[in-house]
Design an enzyme around this catalytic site. Structure first.
Site, PDB file in Angstrom:
ATOM      1  N   LYS A  88       0.899  -0.745  -0.264  1.00 33.89           N
ATOM      2  CA  LYS A  88       0.466   0.035   0.184  1.00 33.89           C
ATOM      3  C   LYS A  88       0.686   0.922   0.091  1.00 33.89           C
ATOM      4  CE  LYS A  88      -3.741   2.203   3.082  1.00 33.89           C
ATOM      5  NZ  LYS A  88      -4.510   1.168   3.966  1.00 33.89           N
ATOM      6  N   SER A 163      -9.706   1.867   4.038  1.00 36.22           N
ATOM      7  CA  SER A 163      -8.604   2.165   2.444  1.00 36.22           C
ATOM      8  C   SER A 163      -8.018   1.191   1.363  1.00 36.22           C
ATOM      9  CB  SER A 163      -7.884   3.210   3.228  1.00 36.22           C
ATOM     10  OG  SER A 163      -7.323   2.497   4.205  1.00 36.22           O
ATOM     11  N   SER A 187      -9.775  -0.586   7.475  1.00 38.37           N
ATOM     12  CA  SER A 187      -8.905  -1.086   5.829  1.00 38.37           C
ATOM     13  C   SER A 187      -8.114  -1.884   5.422  1.00 38.37           C
ATOM     14  CB  SER A 187      -7.978   0.218   5.782  1.00 38.37           C
ATOM     15  OG  SER A 187      -8.525   1.596   5.833  1.00 38.37           O
TER      16      SER A 187
END
Ligand code: GLN
Length: 495
Positions: A88, A163, A187
């Site tokens: 990420k 997210s 997330s």
């Protein structure tokens, strides 16, 4: 050549531990696999937008080093040696732009690796790129990325969750077998559920946050997104470590996260907190969850309904604590030290800071900074921030008490399947409600995993298993036992 491509394309939906067998038998090399991964990303990611950047050059270097290691030179290979991984884009990668999907960090190239990135490199994993996310990890749909929304591979009109939407969508779309996400309020688990893959948030403190771009430091935790539970344990074994560079890092009281994989749930006590089956839960999610409960019961677990009344306060507590910490953490982006700067025609530092922040932060990030600054301001601090911290302690105690009666708790991961892009963008409160089942776990610092447990309207549903502090192995055990008798984790979108 044609043969090689078709042979490796069978690998797109394999878990890492199965790919690893092919590496060991020399059916495929890490360099071939890495090339194939990068071609697949360039072939299909235009539709998904899960990957902000691929790092072909460094990835191929790591892959050939992994190939040498797999052939006996250098340190003993581990489960991730030679396996392509997406990270990420809120985890710092030395020499590789790291943006947290914010315009304010565009052009920022960290001079150091996050601890998790160093651990992956040491293990011989191959970092193939950086995954898209909601700006600074604030969001539940990945629509708040400055670089465009991620699309759910099961239906590209729908969100992947957030997210960590990029990492979850990439694993679901067969772009890579393993990704790292971060989880502040859900997330990792919520996008894993919405994309039909496995995602785990470890006990707070087990994985170093050094080099993770901070959102809410008392809640943030890095964890794996994978195709099955075994991979999840293998990744945790690599990334979990005590790290003196993170003052909240702890030493795990055990070594092998996978130690209980394969142990039966027979005789285990599992609780179903009724507050998680909220009014707004979709019927298809409820049905899939109830079937999962029956499955675990048929394996010999004792399953009882229970009540955690403070669950209903968790969302409010989170939306005071997380923005408060965010407002402090994000004050460092002033247009001076990192990334983008709006300075043309401006004379004072205050003006540069004001214009950079005003023009470069997205709306959701500004909303959080405003809420957080308000909650921390003199006169409101006691009423909001301090009160939220007090309720946080009560929520933690409520969980501790429940774990006196149960080995683990099971809930749906999200009250809904993936929703349509745009459906909640005008209503932040509706968006925040998407995290109702995942947020309490972060507030209490507990481990929890989401595993695929069914489909509703053609879209994946996730089962969440929550454990007591340091119950990470138990959480993996329950999820693995469930996974062994179902095929949900093997289904994938037609890409
Ligand atoms: N969706 C939640 C939020 O927007 C959680 C995000 C996260 O876990 N990073 O704050």
């Amino acid at each position: 050549m044609v043969n090689r491509v078709s042979r490796s394309s069978e690998n797109h939906y394999l878990p890492a531990h199965e790919i690893r067998k092919k590496l060991d038998s020399r059916e495929i090399s890490s360099s071939e696999l890495t090339n194939d991964t990068i071609s697949r990303i360039s072939a299909i990611d235009g539709e998904i937008n899960a990957v902000l950047k691929t790092t072909a050059e460094t990835a191929l270097e790591s892959a050939s080093a992994a190939d040498r290691r797999l052939r006996g030179s250098g340190p003993e290979p581990g489960p991730l040696t030679g396996i392509p991984i997406l990270v990420k884009d809120n985890m710092s990668t030395a020499g590789i732009e790291t943006t947290a999907a914010s315009r304010i960090l565009s052009g920022y190239v960290p001079p150091f690796d996050a601890e998790v990135v160093s651990r992956l490199n040491e293990a011989g994993a191959v970092i193939v790129g950086k995954g898209n996310l909601d700006e600074f990890a604030m969001g539940s749909s990945n629509e708040h990325s400055a670089f465009g929304p991620v699309k759910n591979p099961w239906d590209t009109n729908r969100v992947p969750g957030g997210s960590s939407g990029g990492p979850a969508a990439a694993v679901a779309a067969g772009e890579c077998a393993v990704a790292l996400g971060s989880d502040t309020g859900g997330s990792i688990r919520q996008p894993a559920a919405l994309c039909g893959v496995v995602g785990m948030k470890p006990t707070y403190g087990l994985v170093s946050r050094y080099g993770l771009i901070a959102f809410a430091s008392s809640l943030d935790q890095i964890g794996p997104i994978t195709r099955d539970v075994r991979d999840c344990a293998d990744v945790l074994n690599v990334i979990a470590s005590h790290d003196s560079k993170d003052s909240t890092s702890v030493k795990a009281p055990f070594k092998d996260f996978g130690a209980k994989l394969g142990e039966s749930v027979d005789g285990m006590r599992l609780g179903v907190p009724k507050e998680y089956l909220v009014d707004g839960i979709e019927p298809g999610v409820r049905t899939a969850f109830e079937e999962a409960v029956e499955e675990l019961r048929s394996q010999g677990a004792t399953i009882e309904e229970t009540s955690l009344p403070l669950t209903n306060q968790a969302l409010a507590v989170y939306y005071i604590i997380a923005p408060s910490e965010a407002s402090a953490n994000l004050s460092r982006y002033d247009g001076m030290k990192y990334g983008a700067s709006v300075a043309d025609g401006l004379t004072t530092a205050a003006e540069v800071s004001q214009h950079t922040r005003g023009e470069m932060f997205g709306d959701e990030v500004k909303r959080r900074i405003l809420i957080g600054t308000y909650a921390l301001s003199a006169g409101y601090y006691d009423a909001y921030y301090k009160k939220a911290q007090q309720v946080r302690t009560l929520i933690r105690q409520e969980f501790i008490e429940a774990f006196g009666r149960f080995d683990a708790l099971i809930t749906p991961t999200s009250p809904s399947v993936a929703f349509e892009i745009g459906a909640k963008m005008d209503d932040p409160l509706q968006m925040y409600l998407a995290d109702i089942c995942t947020i309490p776990v972060n507030i209490a610092g507990l481990p929890a995993i989401s595993v695929p447990c069914g489909m509703s309207e053609g879209l994946p549903v996730g089962l969440q298993v929550i454990g007591p502090q340091f119950g990470d192995r138990t959480v993996l055990q329950v999820a693995h036992a469930y996974e062994q008798v179902t095929n949900w984790h093997r289904s994938h979108p037609p890409l």
